[in-house]
Design a protein around this motif. Structure first.
Motif, short mmCIF file in Angstrom:
data_model
loop_
_atom_site.label_atom_id
_atom_site.label_comp_id
_atom_site.label_asym_id
_atom_site.label_seq_id
_atom_site.Cartn_x
_atom_site.Cartn_y
_atom_site.Cartn_z
N TYR A 1 -72.35 -50.84 104.77
CA TYR A 1 -72.73 -51.16 103.40
C TYR A 1 -71.58 -51.91 102.74
O TYR A 1 -70.46 -51.96 103.28
N HIS B 1 -79.12 -51.85 96.80
CA HIS B 1 -79.54 -50.59 97.40
C HIS B 1 -79.39 -49.46 96.40
O HIS B 1 -80.18 -48.52 96.38
N ARG C 1 -81.82 -52.05 91.36
CA ARG C 1 -82.76 -52.20 92.47
C ARG C 1 -83.69 -53.39 92.25
O ARG C 1 -84.06 -54.08 93.19
N PRO D 1 -76.90 -53.06 103.04
CA PRO D 1 -77.12 -52.40 101.75
C PRO D 1 -75.97 -52.71 100.80
O PRO D 1 -74.80 -52.64 101.19
N TRP E 1 -85.28 -55.44 99.32
CA TRP E 1 -84.15 -54.65 99.83
C TRP E 1 -83.31 -55.48 100.78
O TRP E 1 -82.46 -56.26 100.33
N PRO F 1 -78.90 -43.67 96.97
CA PRO F 1 -78.80 -44.75 95.98
C PRO F 1 -77.70 -44.54 94.94
O PRO F 1 -77.29 -45.49 94.29
#
Length: 343
Positions: free
Chosen positions: A277, A331, A326, A310, A87, A161
């Motif tokens: 993000y 993310h 992923r 992210p 991640w 997500p």
């Protein structure tokens, strides 16, 4: 944990003028399907005793972060990790802490944390190191305080997500709002209002409809490009174009802020501004930008390796691409068409 991701007991003295050694650690976000994550309280008597953290531990010599993750979670929680995703990677500098008498309690230390999303495991987590465990909603913690290095991770975990981008122009308002309602009922938690063909006033009116529908579900709504509209409507945040990102010197206050990225320079600038993000595109061929050369999954992965924010994969995404995204470090995925049932 015997070698905590944030155990400061092995660090050198705060008076040591040499360059501090960076301790690498693997940290597991053990996450249920409903988004609840597992936290543990550090036992009294250990450094930072009484603080809550995500489970994990130090990466040992000749061990990869992924191997450390599996080993630490087995030793600490008694679970066997069966599915996980790389991640975020973040570096945090802990300052030295002293008690009231001036005695050094925890030395200064620099930690490089490799965060993983742990999606599946065998066994029920148990505090094998006398730590109390608790399943928590990242946005509504009932325990605390959190270790300082872990606190920013909660904001990242608040991002769903699946990131839906509005498609009013192609669908029309009646059909779009109906599809939005259905998507919200099916669990959609993150929406970007992006309709460049609308006038400012019409955009405000449309965004008000979206926010009103999203509010009962506590879904986040981001306004594309306009910080003032986002603040005026009390939206969750704003999403900036790559051009606007590169012009930005300071992150706007009072909002979550995301941005569109297409290359390493844009990703680096978003990181320097500590945005919440980014999207990275185009991963695949897309109707919105048919002349753009797709990155492909391998280049996507190379660009975000070791990245601290992210990242949503964008460009030709289908709902079925989430697991692939992923696996390649995303993310999640952002979509303008498939999420609404439009091919």
């Amino acid at each position: 944990m015997s070698n905590s991701a944030l155990n400061l007991s092995s660090a050198g003295s705060a008076d040591n003028m040499s360059v501090p050694k960076v301790t690498e650690a693997a940290v597991g976000i053990v996450q249920r399907d409903n988004g609840m994550v597992l936290l543990g309280e550090r036992p009294v008597g250990k450094p930072w005793g009484g603080y809550w953290e995500f489970p994990g531990g130090k990466v040992e010599p000749n061990e990869t972060p992924a191997q450390a993750l599996s080993r630490e979670l087995y030793e600490e929680l008694g679970i066997t990790v069966t599915r996980f995703y790389s991640w975020l990677t973040r570096t945090y500098e802990y300052e030295a802490r002293y008690d009231q008498a001036g005695k050094l309690v925890t030395p200064a230390k620099t930690v490089k944390l490799h965060f993983f999303i742990v999606a599946e495991w065998q066994g029920d987590p148990v505090g094998l190191e006398d730590q109390q465990l608790s399943w928590q909603n990242p946005e509504k913690l009932t325990v605390g305080p959190m270790l300082p290095a872990n606190t920013p991770i909660l904001n990242a975990l608040s991002l769903a997500p699946m990131y839906a981008i509005t498609n009013l122009k192609e669908m029309g308002q009646v059909q779009f709002l109906e599809r939005l309602r259905i998507a919200l009922e099916n669990g959609l938690m993150m929406i970007q209002v992006r309709e460049p063909h609308l006038s400012r006033q019409d955009l405000i009116l449309f965004a008000e409809h979206v926010i009103a529908l999203a509010k009962p579900f506590e879904a986040k709504v981001f306004i594309n490009g306009d910080v003032e509209i986002a603040k005026q409507l009390n939206a969750s945040g704003v999403h900036l174009s790559a051009q606007r990102l590169m012009e930005l010197k300071v992150k706007p206050e009072g909002l979550m802020v995301g941005a569109s990225c297409h290359n390493a320079a844009e990703l680096t600038h978003a990181k320097s501004l500590a945005l919440d993000y980014v999207t990275l595109s185009p991963v695949k061929l897309t109707l919105s930008h048919p002349d753009a050369t797709p990155l492909g999954w391998d280049m996507f992965n190379q660009l975000i390796a070791g990245y601290s924010l992210p990242v949503f994969a964008l460009g030709g995404m289908l709902r079925e691409d989430l697991d692939t995204a992923r696996i390649y470090g995303a993310h999640g995925i952002a979509m303008q068409r498939d999420i609404w049932g439009v091919l």
